[in-house]
Motif scaffolding. Structure first.
Motif, PDB file in Angstrom:
ATOM      1  N   LEU A 148       0.798  -1.236   0.000  1.00 19.42           N
ATOM      2  CA  LEU A 148       0.000   0.000   0.000  1.00 19.42           C
ATOM      3  C   LEU A 148       0.825   1.278   0.000  1.00 19.42           C
ATOM      4  CD1 LEU A 148      -2.587  -1.164   2.691  1.00 19.42           C
ATOM      5  CD2 LEU A 148      -2.881  -1.232   0.206  1.00 19.42           C
ATOM      6  N   GLY A 149       2.140   1.165   0.150  1.00 23.62           N
ATOM      7  CA  GLY A 149       2.986   2.357   0.203  1.00 23.62           C
ATOM      8  C   GLY A 149       2.847   3.128   1.500  1.00 23.62           C
ATOM      9  N   VAL A 150       2.417   2.446   2.569  1.00 29.76           N
ATOM     10  CA  VAL A 150       2.175   3.103   3.857  1.00 29.76           C
ATOM     11  C   VAL A 150       3.330   2.826   4.815  1.00 29.76           C
ATOM     12  CG1 VAL A 150       0.704   3.111   5.915  1.00 29.76           C
ATOM     13  CG2 VAL A 150      -0.329   3.000   3.634  1.00 29.76           C
ATOM     14  N   THR A 151       3.911   3.890   5.343  1.00 30.36           N
ATOM     15  CA  THR A 151       4.877   3.789   6.421  1.00 30.36           C
ATOM     16  C   THR A 151       4.124   4.111   7.702  1.00 30.36           C
ATOM     17  OG1 THR A 151       6.652   4.517   4.952  1.00 30.36           O
ATOM     18  CG2 THR A 151       7.059   4.695   7.309  1.00 30.36           C
ATOM     19  N   PRO A 152       4.292   3.315   8.778  1.00 33.73           N
ATOM     20  CA  PRO A 152       3.525   3.562  10.004  1.00 33.73           C
ATOM     21  C   PRO A 152       3.707   4.978  10.545  1.00 33.73           C
ATOM     22  CG  PRO A 152       4.756   1.516  10.176  1.00 33.73           C
ATOM     23  CD  PRO A 152       5.204   2.199   8.915  1.00 33.73           C
ATOM     24  N   LEU A 153       2.637   5.486  11.166  1.00 40.43           N
ATOM     25  CA  LEU A 153       2.708   6.784  11.827  1.00 40.43           C
ATOM     26  C   LEU A 153       3.545   6.664  13.090  1.00 40.43           C
ATOM     27  CD1 LEU A 153      -1.041   7.805  11.459  1.00 40.43           C
ATOM     28  CD2 LEU A 153       0.878   8.384   9.961  1.00 40.43           C
ATOM     29  N   GLY A 154       3.626   5.461  13.628  1.00 45.20           N
ATOM     30  CA  GLY A 154       4.428   5.211  14.820  1.00 45.20           C
ATOM     31  C   GLY A 154       4.515   3.729  15.113  1.00 45.20           C
ATOM     32  N   VAL A 155       5.605   3.334  15.754  1.00 44.77           N
ATOM     33  CA  VAL A 155       5.790   1.961  16.219  1.00 44.77           C
ATOM     34  C   VAL A 155       6.349   2.065  17.626  1.00 44.77           C
ATOM     35  CG1 VAL A 155       6.948  -0.247  15.826  1.00 44.77           C
ATOM     36  CG2 VAL A 155       6.291   1.165  13.866  1.00 44.77           C
ATOM     37  N   GLU A 156       5.704   1.388  18.565  1.00 49.99           N
ATOM     38  CA  GLU A 156       6.144   1.440  19.961  1.00 49.99           C
ATOM     39  C   GLU A 156       6.375   0.029  20.475  1.00 49.99           C
ATOM     40  OE1 GLU A 156       6.628   4.208  21.765  1.00 49.99           O
ATOM     41  OE2 GLU A 156       5.971   5.516  20.140  1.00 49.99           O
ATOM     42  N   GLY A 157       7.355  -0.123  21.370  1.00 53.53           N
ATOM     43  CA  GLY A 157       7.551  -1.383  22.076  1.00 53.53           C
ATOM     44  C   GLY A 157       8.425  -2.396  21.375  1.00 53.53           C
ATOM     45  N   GLU A 158       9.080  -2.006  20.291  1.00 52.96           N
ATOM     46  CA  GLU A 158       9.894  -2.960  19.530  1.00 52.96           C
ATOM     47  C   GLU A 158      11.062  -3.528  20.334  1.00 52.96           C
ATOM     48  OE1 GLU A 158      10.149  -2.312  14.885  1.00 52.96           O
ATOM     49  OE2 GLU A 158      10.613  -0.481  15.990  1.00 52.96           O
ATOM     50  N   ARG A 159      11.648  -2.723  21.192  1.00 54.22           N
ATOM     51  CA  ARG A 159      12.831  -3.195  21.910  1.00 54.22           C
ATOM     52  C   ARG A 159      12.496  -4.330  22.877  1.00 54.22           C
ATOM     53  NH1 ARG A 159      17.584   0.078  23.185  1.00 54.22           N
ATOM     54  NH2 ARG A 159      16.530   1.651  24.395  1.00 54.22           N
ATOM     55  N   GLU A 160      11.462  -4.127  23.710  1.00 56.25           N
ATOM     56  CA  GLU A 160      11.076  -5.168  24.663  1.00 56.25           C
ATOM     57  C   GLU A 160      10.300  -6.281  23.964  1.00 56.25           C
ATOM     58  OE1 GLU A 160      10.230  -1.940  24.972  1.00 56.25           O
ATOM     59  OE2 GLU A 160      11.767  -1.316  26.398  1.00 56.25           O
ATOM     60  N   ALA A 161       9.481  -5.900  22.984  1.00 59.58           N
ATOM     61  CA  ALA A 161       8.700  -6.829  22.155  1.00 59.58           C
ATOM     62  C   ALA A 161       7.754  -7.717  22.959  1.00 59.58           C
ATOM     63  CB  ALA A 161       9.605  -7.648  21.250  1.00 59.58           C
ATOM     64  N   GLU A 162       7.286  -7.214  24.100  1.00 58.19           N
ATOM     65  CA  GLU A 162       6.229  -7.921  24.824  1.00 58.19           C
ATOM     66  C   GLU A 162       4.872  -7.431  24.314  1.00 58.19           C
ATOM     67  OE1 GLU A 162       6.790  -7.523  29.034  1.00 58.19           O
ATOM     68  OE2 GLU A 162       8.536  -8.842  29.011  1.00 58.19           O
ATOM     69  N   TRP A 163       4.867  -6.167  23.850  1.00 58.15           N
ATOM     70  CA  TRP A 163       3.679  -5.551  23.279  1.00 58.15           C
ATOM     71  C   TRP A 163       4.179  -4.537  22.252  1.00 58.15           C
ATOM     72  CZ3 TRP A 163      -0.381  -2.535  26.682  1.00 58.15           C
ATOM     73  CH2 TRP A 163      -1.339  -1.938  25.863  1.00 58.15           C
ATOM     74  N   VAL A 164       3.944  -4.822  20.993  1.00 52.29           N
ATOM     75  CA  VAL A 164       4.350  -3.886  19.941  1.00 52.29           C
ATOM     76  C   VAL A 164       3.088  -3.295  19.330  1.00 52.29           C
ATOM     77  CG1 VAL A 164       5.596  -3.558  17.769  1.00 52.29           C
ATOM     78  CG2 VAL A 164       6.475  -5.181  19.464  1.00 52.29           C
ATOM     79  N   LEU A 165       3.057  -1.979  19.251  1.00 52.31           N
ATOM     80  CA  LEU A 165       1.943  -1.255  18.656  1.00 52.31           C
ATOM     81  C   LEU A 165       2.411  -0.676  17.333  1.00 52.31           C
ATOM     82  CD1 LEU A 165      -0.441   1.231  20.337  1.00 52.31           C
ATOM     83  CD2 LEU A 165       0.808   1.930  18.306  1.00 52.31           C
ATOM     84  N   VAL A 166       1.639  -0.923  16.277  1.00 53.84           N
ATOM     85  CA  VAL A 166       1.938  -0.362  14.956  1.00 53.84           C
ATOM     86  C   VAL A 166       0.756   0.518  14.568  1.00 53.84           C
ATOM     87  CG1 VAL A 166       2.486  -0.840  12.532  1.00 53.84           C
ATOM     88  CG2 VAL A 166       3.256  -2.432  14.314  1.00 53.84           C
ATOM     89  N   ASP A 167       1.000   1.825  14.479  1.00 56.93           N
ATOM     90  CA  ASP A 167      -0.052   2.795  14.154  1.00 56.93           C
ATOM     91  C   ASP A 167      -0.054   3.059  12.656  1.00 56.93           C
ATOM     92  OD1 ASP A 167      -1.762   4.963  13.827  1.00 56.93           O
ATOM     93  OD2 ASP A 167      -0.849   6.161  15.425  1.00 56.93           O
ATOM     94  N   LEU A 168      -1.112   2.583  11.997  1.00 60.37           N
ATOM     95  CA  LEU A 168      -1.246   2.774  10.552  1.00 60.37           C
ATOM     96  C   LEU A 168      -2.327   3.800  10.229  1.00 60.37           C
ATOM     97  CD1 LEU A 168      -1.060  -1.013   9.647  1.00 60.37           C
ATOM     98  CD2 LEU A 168       0.759   0.687   9.307  1.00 60.37           C
ATOM     99  N   GLY A 169      -2.672   4.629  11.195  1.00 56.51           N
ATOM    100  CA  GLY A 169      -3.705   5.640  10.980  1.00 56.51           C
ATOM    101  C   GLY A 169      -5.079   5.077  11.272  1.00 56.51           C
ATOM    102  N   ASP A 170      -5.814   4.672  10.231  1.00 59.22           N
ATOM    103  CA  ASP A 170      -7.162   4.138  10.416  1.00 59.22           C
ATOM    104  C   ASP A 170      -7.175   2.772  11.090  1.00 59.22           C
ATOM    105  OD1 ASP A 170      -8.280   6.372   9.271  1.00 59.22           O
ATOM    106  OD2 ASP A 170      -8.545   5.470   7.292  1.00 59.22           O
ATOM    107  N   VAL A 171      -6.024   2.121  11.136  1.00 62.80           N
ATOM    108  CA  VAL A 171      -5.900   0.813  11.775  1.00 62.80           C
ATOM    109  C   VAL A 171      -4.690   0.855  12.713  1.00 62.80           C
ATOM    110  CG1 VAL A 171      -5.510  -1.668  11.424  1.00 62.80           C
ATOM    111  CG2 VAL A 171      -6.901  -0.379   9.781  1.00 62.80           C
TER     112      VAL A 171
END
Length: 133
Positions: free
Chosen positions: A79-102
């Motif tokens: 889709l050519g979409v880069t996430p608006l934000g990614v959180e929690g990658e280092r610990e990786a117990e909970w990773v959030l990927v913000d794609l805007g509408d999803v």
């Protein structure tokens, strides 16, 4: 220890993809890496932050991170979409990927159980059980 936020360059194509296209791509990515207990929640009307949440479990921190990476890779490629934000990658117990509408949450089962996002976002959605009669 640095408290500087991890900055990701944001890029949404013009026009941005529909929420349905994002959901389909996320669905394919989590399926590809065998995420467990995938749930989609429509949160339109409950928050202005996003329209849909996708919550999935990984079997280990490595699995959680791999699923998140696959979501990022496929949304970018398809889709050519880069996430608006990614959180929690280092610990990786909970990773959030913000794609805007999803917004995608990939969690270890114990973390998912503790935070109970499904219950939080679906409170009041189910009609009360009535006696069958």
């Amino acid at each position: 220890m640095s408290s500087q936020a991890h900055v990701i360059k944001t890029r949404l194509p013009e026009p941005p993809p529909s929420a349905e296209a994002l959901l389909a791509t996320v669905r394919a990515a989590v399926e590809e890496l065998k995420a467990k207990e995938v749930v989609e929640i429509d949160v339109r009307g409950k928050t202005s932050v996003t329209d849909h949440l996708v919550i999935a479990s990984g079997t280990s921190t490595r699995h959680v991170k791999s699923i998140a990476d696959e979501v990022i890779k496929q949304t970018k490629q398809q889709l050519g979409v880069t996430p608006l934000g990614v959180e929690g990658e280092r610990e990786a117990e909970w990773v959030l990927v913000d794609l805007g509408d999803v917004v995608v949450h990939i969690m270890l089962p114990r973390v998912r159980e503790f935070y109970a996002l499904e219950r939080l976002w679906t409170v009041g959605d189910q009609p009360r059980d009535e006696l069958a009669g």
